[in-house]
Design a protein around this motif. Structure first.
Motif, mmCIF file in Angstrom:
data_model
loop_
_atom_site.group_PDB
_atom_site.id
_atom_site.type_symbol
_atom_site.label_atom_id
_atom_site.label_comp_id
_atom_site.label_asym_id
_atom_site.label_seq_id
_atom_site.Cartn_x
_atom_site.Cartn_y
_atom_site.Cartn_z
ATOM 1 N N VAL A 28 0.821 -1.194 -0.160
ATOM 2 C CA VAL A 28 -0.148 -0.072 -0.036
ATOM 3 C C VAL A 28 1.028 1.204 0.086
ATOM 4 N N GLY A 29 1.987 1.211 0.903
ATOM 5 C CA GLY A 29 2.930 2.354 0.840
ATOM 6 C C GLY A 29 3.404 2.533 -0.699
ATOM 7 N N ALA A 30 3.921 1.579 -1.207
ATOM 8 C CA ALA A 30 4.225 1.432 -2.694
ATOM 9 C C ALA A 30 3.302 2.307 -3.577
ATOM 10 N N ALA A 31 1.919 1.960 -3.621
ATOM 11 C CA ALA A 31 0.864 2.490 -4.321
ATOM 12 C C ALA A 31 0.631 4.109 -3.831
ATOM 13 N N LEU A 32 0.972 4.343 -2.686
ATOM 14 C CA LEU A 32 0.757 5.926 -2.270
ATOM 15 C C LEU A 32 2.073 6.715 -2.571
ATOM 16 N N PHE A 37 1.908 10.779 -2.969
ATOM 17 C CA PHE A 37 1.368 10.883 -1.608
ATOM 18 C C PHE A 37 2.807 11.198 -0.922
ATOM 19 N N SER A 38 2.976 12.232 -0.084
ATOM 20 C CA SER A 38 3.949 12.641 0.745
ATOM 21 C C SER A 38 3.842 12.500 2.382
ATOM 22 N N VAL A 39 2.634 12.205 2.787
ATOM 23 C CA VAL A 39 2.454 12.196 4.152
ATOM 24 C C VAL A 39 1.675 10.911 4.417
#
Length: 204
Positions: A28-32, A37-39
């Protein structure tokens, strides 16, 4: 320019991953992060949140501000710092937690709802303010608050933020938006999150 302001300038959407499991965090972090996304915030009422924060900080901490939401004690502040988190977000107005975060060198974005709470939190060292629950306020309320808060104070409405509501709050002066269920619900795949992220970014 503070790290918070710089991150919000790159992308004013804060990803709130309530309910995420540690084994989901990397995907999920990779997608964001891939979507700009920066936060990214992991609420502490998620399963094993410190493990998720540690994974996100290790993999994406060079590209995004990683931290914790629903922080309610000073002990939790210390645990987030130990996990590699850099951001502390609270659901309530507690100057002691702000001071604890600043003592650890972390960014503090506490929750508030009244002018009195806002000024007390800023006096304690808050880097920004979370207007919560935003559903109980309005863009007009935010506009009035910004007229009296110190110029440049980042205020982020949280609660009910989605592609439909973001534009009016943006026009009222919101520096960013906490996005929860409109971006991530427990069990969402990275592909689903990426698609939701694209829709939200379009709303900006």
């Amino acid at each position: 320019m503070s790290a918070l302001v710089e991150a919000l300038a790159r992308c004013p959407l804060v990803a709130i991953l309530r309910g995420i499991h540690p084994e989901e965090a990397e995907g999920v972090g990779a997608a964001l992060a891939g979507g700009g996304f920066s936060v990214i915030e992991v609420p502490l009422n998620s399963p094993n949140p410190m493990a998720s924060i540690a994974t996100l900080a290790r993999r994406y901490g060079d590209r995004a501000l990683i931290g914790a939401g629903t922080v309610t004690t000073e002990q939790e502040v210390a645990a987030v710092a130990a996990a590699g988190g850099r951001l502390i977000v609270t659901p309530h107005a507690d100057p002691a937690i702000v001071r604890a975060a600043k003592a650890q060198g972390l960014i503090a974005v506490p929750g508030f709802f009244t002018p009195g709470e806002a000024f007390a939190l800023l006096a304690a060292g808050a880097d920004g303010l979370k207007l919560f629950p935003a559903e109980a306020a309005s863009p007009a309320v935010l506009r009035a608050l910004l007229a009296v808060l110190p110029k440049g104070t980042p205020v982020l409405p949280v609660g009910g933020m989605d592609a439909m509501t973001i534009p009016a709050w943006r026009a009222a002066g919101a520096a960013g938006f906490g996005i929860g269920s409109a971006l991530y619900k427990p069990g969402d795949t990275p592909q689903v999150v990426a698609a939701k992220a694209a829709t939200l970014l379009d709303a900006l």
